[in-house]
Structures are given as structure tokens and as C-alpha cells.
Design an enzyme around this catalytic site. Structure first.
Site, PDB file in Angstrom:
ATOM      1  N   ARG A  44       0.830  -1.210   0.000  1.00 23.06           N
ATOM      2  CA  ARG A  44       0.000   0.000   0.000  1.00 23.06           C
ATOM      3  C   ARG A  44       0.864   1.258   0.000  1.00 23.06           C
ATOM      4  O   ARG A  44       0.369   2.357  -0.205  1.00 23.06           O
ATOM      5  CB  ARG A  44      -0.931  -0.001   1.215  1.00 23.06           C
ATOM      6  CG  ARG A  44      -2.133  -0.910   1.008  1.00 23.06           C
ATOM      7  CD  ARG A  44      -3.042  -0.906   2.196  1.00 23.06           C
ATOM      8  NE  ARG A  44      -2.295  -1.201   3.408  1.00 23.06           N
ATOM      9  CZ  ARG A  44      -2.803  -1.205   4.629  1.00 23.06           C
ATOM     10  NH1 ARG A  44      -4.069  -0.901   4.820  1.00 23.06           N
ATOM     11  NH2 ARG A  44      -2.060  -1.502   5.676  1.00 23.06           N
ATOM     12  N   LYS A 188      12.774 -26.073   8.134  1.00 22.76           N
ATOM     13  CA  LYS A 188      14.137 -26.218   8.673  1.00 22.76           C
ATOM     14  C   LYS A 188      14.605 -27.652   8.420  1.00 22.76           C
ATOM     15  O   LYS A 188      13.881 -28.607   8.715  1.00 22.76           O
ATOM     16  CB  LYS A 188      14.160 -25.917  10.177  1.00 22.76           C
ATOM     17  CG  LYS A 188      13.889 -24.440  10.491  1.00 22.76           C
ATOM     18  CD  LYS A 188      13.950 -24.201  11.986  1.00 22.76           C
ATOM     19  CE  LYS A 188      13.438 -22.814  12.356  1.00 22.76           C
ATOM     20  NZ  LYS A 188      14.425 -21.768  12.416  1.00 22.76           N
ATOM     21  N   ASP A 241       1.888 -16.969  19.358  1.00 15.13           N
ATOM     22  CA  ASP A 241       2.997 -16.680  18.429  1.00 15.13           C
ATOM     23  C   ASP A 241       3.900 -17.899  18.215  1.00 15.13           C
ATOM     24  O   ASP A 241       4.447 -18.081  17.139  1.00 15.13           O
ATOM     25  CB  ASP A 241       3.826 -15.512  19.007  1.00 15.13           C
ATOM     26  CG  ASP A 241       4.976 -15.104  18.107  1.00 15.13           C
ATOM     27  OD1 ASP A 241       4.742 -14.933  16.889  1.00 15.13           O
ATOM     28  OD2 ASP A 241       6.113 -14.959  18.604  1.00 15.13           O
ATOM     29  N   HIS A 246       4.730 -23.309  15.957  1.00  9.99           N
ATOM     30  CA  HIS A 246       6.050 -23.947  15.826  1.00  9.99           C
ATOM     31  C   HIS A 246       6.226 -25.135  16.787  1.00  9.99           C
ATOM     32  O   HIS A 246       6.638 -26.222  16.377  1.00  9.99           O
ATOM     33  CB  HIS A 246       7.170 -22.934  16.095  1.00  9.99           C
ATOM     34  CG  HIS A 246       7.100 -21.717  15.217  1.00  9.99           C
ATOM     35  ND1 HIS A 246       6.671 -21.757  13.918  1.00  9.99           N
ATOM     36  CD2 HIS A 246       7.421 -20.412  15.450  1.00  9.99           C
ATOM     37  CE1 HIS A 246       6.723 -20.543  13.399  1.00  9.99           C
ATOM     38  NE2 HIS A 246       7.170 -19.705  14.307  1.00  9.99           N
ATOM     39  N   LYS A 339      11.111 -15.682  25.368  1.00 13.09           N
ATOM     40  CA  LYS A 339      12.036 -14.675  24.844  1.00 13.09           C
ATOM     41  C   LYS A 339      12.917 -14.179  25.991  1.00 13.09           C
ATOM     42  O   LYS A 339      12.551 -14.290  27.152  1.00 13.09           O
ATOM     43  CB  LYS A 339      11.266 -13.522  24.226  1.00 13.09           C
ATOM     44  CG  LYS A 339      10.419 -13.994  23.043  1.00 13.09           C
ATOM     45  CD  LYS A 339       9.994 -12.856  22.160  1.00 13.09           C
ATOM     46  CE  LYS A 339       9.128 -13.345  21.000  1.00 13.09           C
ATOM     47  NZ  LYS A 339       9.838 -14.159  20.014  1.00 13.09           N
TER      48      LYS A 339
HETATM   49  C1  BG6 Z   1       8.296 -16.321  14.417  1.00 11.47           C
HETATM   50  C2  BG6 Z   1       7.780 -15.626  15.642  1.00 11.47           C
HETATM   51  O1  BG6 Z   1       7.261 -17.041  13.793  1.00 11.47           O
HETATM   52  O2  BG6 Z   1       9.332 -17.227  14.777  1.00 11.47           O
HETATM   53  C3  BG6 Z   1       8.913 -14.913  16.375  1.00 11.47           C
HETATM   54  O3  BG6 Z   1       6.785 -14.686  15.269  1.00 11.47           O
HETATM   55  C4  BG6 Z   1      10.048 -15.864  16.646  1.00 11.47           C
HETATM   56  O4  BG6 Z   1       8.447 -14.328  17.586  1.00 11.47           O
HETATM   57  C5  BG6 Z   1      10.462 -16.602  15.381  1.00 11.47           C
HETATM   58  O5  BG6 Z   1      11.147 -15.110  17.158  1.00 11.47           O
HETATM   59  C6  BG6 Z   1      11.480 -17.683  15.672  1.00 11.47           C
HETATM   60  O6  BG6 Z   1      11.948 -18.229  14.469  1.00 11.47           O
HETATM   61  P1  BG6 Z   1      13.433 -18.833  14.354  1.00 11.47           P
HETATM   62  O7  BG6 Z   1      13.475 -19.424  12.985  1.00 11.47           O
HETATM   63  O8  BG6 Z   1      14.387 -17.705  14.557  1.00 11.47           O
HETATM   64  O9  BG6 Z   1      13.555 -19.861  15.443  1.00 11.47           O
END
Ligand code: BG6
Length: 489
Positions: A44, A188, A241, A246, A339
Site C-alpha cells: 500500500r 528447517k 505466536d 512452531h 524470549k
Molecule cells: C516467528 C515468531 O514465527 O518465529 C517470532 O513470530 C520468533 O516471535 C520466530 O522469534 C522464531 O523463528 P526462528 O526461525 O528464529 O527460530
């Protein structure tokens, strides 16, 4: 693979800059991709072709591509289409048609949505309507029509209901076999290696069940924080998140049954079965935390720009999951991530059952130590298996050592997750992407704890291993510790 047009929504954003341009560059230069890359970047912002190309050059040189190569690629590949809103896509379709004509492309298209989730419904609907007109999708699909693939970045919804609603919109226009939901952890190498590790080695697979395994702990420790990302992260938090996507993907790959075939259908079916047999997580089996300041970090989470002083957003979560199936009944899986932890490490620790009889007392009345298999997914990829040996000398004094394998020592560097994922999108291989039912089941597991606003968010100091309360869920020693815990024989 035939040359196609790649339409990148969110081309002016952070993900494009950090991950997608370098991955697109690398993947479109690979031998198995034919024809020059043709990419329409959509945003945008008031950008033009030159500004987009400059941004891509900067992104590529940051990723160690030579500037001349980066410039030649960007100028050849990239065009910009500006939209007023993501449901008004006429400029995109115009640019796409013009480029396809100019370059003699067949009309095959990838639409990649690296957008804020609020923009998904409008964009998907506009794309669906356009593709119906082109006769490429659903009941409108004409024989020999070009293919279309829809790639959707995470987060896929923010709870079960929103994921179901989003799936409904997607399926109104696109069939599941052209939808690619991204979870970049699946790209990965070491995450994919989990399948090889488990199903190519009968030695491990035969011990991979409730008979021999006491517990499994999955850890994604991050040293980074949420500074500068408050706009996205605050109010979202770590459960949404990281855990729902993940860590749940790692859990599903670690716990699934061997697939009948090593293809998208076989693997995704087994992952869905695992998620379905996982009980809904309980509020008394989750620990949430939020980092405060620490000795080297004067700012805690609530001091970041854009975060309110009373924010309850969690930056750490540990959850204990239980499966009701034959393989894993009674074996807890603990998922933990945060984190501002002391060390960046992603690891699956499989803690085996202790020997049933205490033969070696080490001179005292103490507990035997379990063997622990640690699958290290990043960094220093590889695995370590701890086992006991006799200390040379008189008597039977026992100590712990490790067998270790390092990916880096054997294979050097491997492709970035996004390069693998983009390659698979272009190949039409959905194995490493999240199925609609997987996304929904993963939300279902956590819905009760997401709905419970009374769960305490414990403070922890920056660079601690999360709040102390998490100690009640976690038993494996911290990643770098090999030795025997105090009190063990
Ligand atoms: C992202 C999250 O999907 O994955 C982040 O939004 C996180 O908060 C990140 O830091 C971690 O990814 P990687 O590949 O660095 O382990």
C-alpha cells in the site's frame, strides 16, 4: 518446473526484507527452476518499481549476495503494484497480465500473503473471485487452465473460531490442494530430519513409545525480545505466536506414527491424528511468564515502546500435553518457549525410563539417571545421547557421558527454511505445509487456556530460564548440562 508468476503481498514489509527476497533470489537461481524470476511485489506504500528493486538489493546484500548480482536479479525480476486496500486488487491483476504477456508466461501463479491477518479475508476473497473469472479454481476450473497456489503466512487465525472462519473463506474459493499454510519451522532441515531420524533408524523407533520413554520436553529458547514488535506481539503473546504453531508442529512430528507413504497426504494425516488424540491443555498445566529487566537489560517487556504498563502479554509459556493413544498414553510432553532467555536453542529432549533395578549405588542410596536423547534443531544442529559408563578403577562407580553427532561437521551449511518452502510451493509439494484440519486442531488444544484470563503471568528476570513456577513442569536439565544431577548415583 514451468516459469510462473509470483505475486508477493506485503512486499514492503519486514518478512519480505529479512527472509523472502533472499529466499526468492536463491530459489529462482536453482538449476531446477526454469526461466527468469517474475515477481509482482504488492503493497500500500507509495513505492514504484525502482524503490522495490532498491529495497530488494538492500535485503540481498544484507544476506551476503554481491551487490551487482543482487541488482541484476532485482531489476530483471521485480515489479511493483500499489493498492489502496487489499481487497481492491485491479492494479495487481493488471500488472500480472502485462508481465505474463511480455514474458510469454502460461498464467501459472503463486499468490503469497505476507500480510497482517486482518487483511487475509478481503485479499483471499478478491483473489478467489479473480481466479474464478480466469477459470483456474474450484468448480470454475477449466480443463488445461493454468495452476494457482495460495500461500498464507502465519498467524492462521488467533483462536479456533477465527481459524475455522478463515478456512471457510479459503475453501469458498480455493480447494485445499492448492493452499499452502506456512509454518517456517517445517522448512528447517533439522525439523525434516526428525522424520528420517525416527523412521530410517529402527534402533530409535523401537524405543519411541510409552514402554521406554518417560517424558518428552520440547524447548524453543530465544535470546531475542519483543522490542520493536509491540504492534504485532502485544496482545498476541507466546501461546499464539510460538506454542500453537512452531512447538505444536515439533510435537506432532515427534509423536506421530510412521506414515503409510512419505508424501503430503501420508504425513499430514498422521500429524492430524496426533493432534486429535491430544487432550485439551488444562489451565493448571500451563505456566506463563513475562520478562522484566535483568542485569544487562534495563528494559523489561512493559517498558518497550507501544506496550502498556499493565500489559499481561506472556513472553514465556510452558504447557504440559497428554495424548490418548496407544503409543503415548501416560507420557507427558512439555512444550516450553520464551524470549530473553539465557541461550538460543531449539531442542527435543526424550527422557527414557530409568533402569528398573538399582544395581549401581555409587556408594549411596540414590536414584538412577535416565538416558536422555537430545535432538538439537538449532543452532549447532545434531543430537546427543547420554548414557552411563563405569569409572575405571575399583568397584562400580558410574558416571554419565554422551554420544554426539553434529550436522555442521558432517554436512556444512544447509538452505534457509524459506528457501526450502518456496521451492516446494513452486514444485507443488504440500508436505511441509499445514493442513486446514491441523491448524484447527492445534488451536483446539489451547483454546481453554486462551480463554482463561485468570492464569497468572509470572515475572522473570531477563536472561533467566523463565519464571521459577515453570520448574514444576520441566524436569530435564538445562541444555548444556550433561552431568548427573545432585543426589543421583
Ligand atoms: C516467528 C515468531 O514465527 O518465529 C517470532 O513470530 C520468533 O516471535 C520466530 O522469534 C522464531 O523463528 P526462528 O526461525 O528464529 O527460530
Amino acid at each position: 518446473m514451468d516459469p510462473s508468476l509470483f505475486v508477493l503481498f506485503g512486499a514492503t514489509g519486514d518478512l519480505a526484507h529479512v527472509k523472502l527476497f533472499p529466499a526468492l533470489y536463491r530459489v529462482t537461481l536453482r538449476d531446477d527452476v526454469t526461466g527468469p524470476a517474475t515477481i509482482v511485489g504488492v503493497g500500500r506504500s507509495d513505492w514504484d518499481d525502482a524503490k522495490l528493486q532498491d529495497a530488494a538489493v538492500e535485503s540481498l546484500t544484507d544476506a551476503d549476495v554481491e551487490e551487482d548480482d543482487a541488482r541484476a536479479w532485482a531489476e530483471g525480476a521485480l515489479r511493483y503494484a500499489r493498492v489502496e486496500a487489499y481487497d481492491q486488487l485491479a492494479p495487481v491483476f493488471e500488472a500480472a497480465r502485462a508481465l505474463e504477456e511480455e514474458r510469454g508466461l502460461d498464467g501459472d501463479r503463486v499468490y503469497y500473503l505476507a500480510l497482517p491477518p486482518s487483511a487475509f479475508p478481503g485479499t483471499i476473497t478478491a483473489l478467489g473471485e479473480h481466479e474464478a473469472e480466469r477459470g483456474t479454481v474450484g468448480e470454475h476450473r477449466q480443463p488445461d487452465a493454468p495452476w494457482v497456489r495460495l500461500v498464507i503466512e502465519k498467524p492462521f487465525g488467533d483462536d479456533l473460531k477465527s481459524a475455522q472462519d478463515l478456512n471457510e473463506i479459503v475453501h469458498e474459493h480455493f480447494s485445499e490442494d492448492v493452499v499452502y499454510r506456512i509454518d517456517h519451522y517445517l522448512g528447517k532441515e533439522t525439523v525434516q530430519n526428525l522424520l528420517v531420524f525416527r523412521f530410517a533408524n529402527s534402533f530409535f523407533e523401537s524405543a519411541w513409545s510409552r514402554r521406554d520413554v518417560e517424558r518428552v520436553e520440547i524447548l524453543v529458547a530465544e535470546t531475542n525480545d519483543a522490542a520493536g514488535r509491540a504492534g504485532y506481539f502485544d496482545g498476541v503473546g507466546t501461546l499464539r505466536d510460538m506454542i500453537q504453531n512452531h512447538l505444536t508442529q515439533l510435537f506432532a512430528l515427534a509423536a506421530m506414527e510412521p506414515p503409510a507413504r512419505l508424501d503430503a497426504e501420508g504425513i499430514r494425516r498422521e500429524k492430524i491424528k496426533v493432534l486429535r488424540s491430544t487432550r485439551t491443555a488444562r489451565s493448571d498445566e500451563v505456566v506463563l511468564g513475562q520478562y522484566g529487566p535483568g542485569p544487562d537489560d534495563p528494559e523489561g517487556y512493559t517498558d518497550h515502546d507501544g506496550v502498556g504498563g499493565s500489559s499481561r502479554t506472556e513472553t514465556f509459556a510452558a504447557v504440559r500435553l497428554h495424548l490418548d493413544n496407544w503409543r503415548w498414553q501416560g507420557v507427558p510432553f512439555v512444550l516450553r518457549t520464551g524470549k530473553r532467555l539465557p541461550q538460543r536453542v531449539t531442542e527435543i529432549a526424550v527422557v527414557f525410563r530409568r533402569p528398573p533395578v538399582r544395581l549401581f549405588q555409587n556408594g549411596g542410596d540414590c536414584d538412577p539417571v535416565p538416558n536422555v536423547l537430545r535432538l538439537r534443531l538449532q543452532p549447532d544442529e545434531g543430537f546427543r545421547l547420554s548414557f552411563d559408563v563405569k569409572v575405571p578403577g575399583d568397584g562400580f562407580k558410574v558416571t554419565t557421558r554422551e554420544l554426539a553427532f553434529s550436522y555442521g561437521d558432517s554436512f556444512g551449511v544447509f538452505p534457509d527454511a524459506y528457501e526450502t518452502l518456496l521451492h516446494d510451493v513452486l514444485e507443488g509439494d504440500q508436505t511441509l505445509f499445514v493442513h486446514a484440519q491441523e491448524a484447527e486442531e492445534a488451536w483446539r488444544i489451547y483454546q481453554a487456556i486462551l480463554d482463561n484470563d485468570d492464569i497468572e503471568v509470572h515475572p522473570y528476570a531477563s536472561r533467566a530460564w523463565g519464571p521459577e513456577a515453570a520448574g514444576g513442569l520441566v524436569e530435564a536439565p538445562p541444555p548444556e548440562e550433561t552431568g548427573r544431577p545432585a543426589g543421583a548415583c
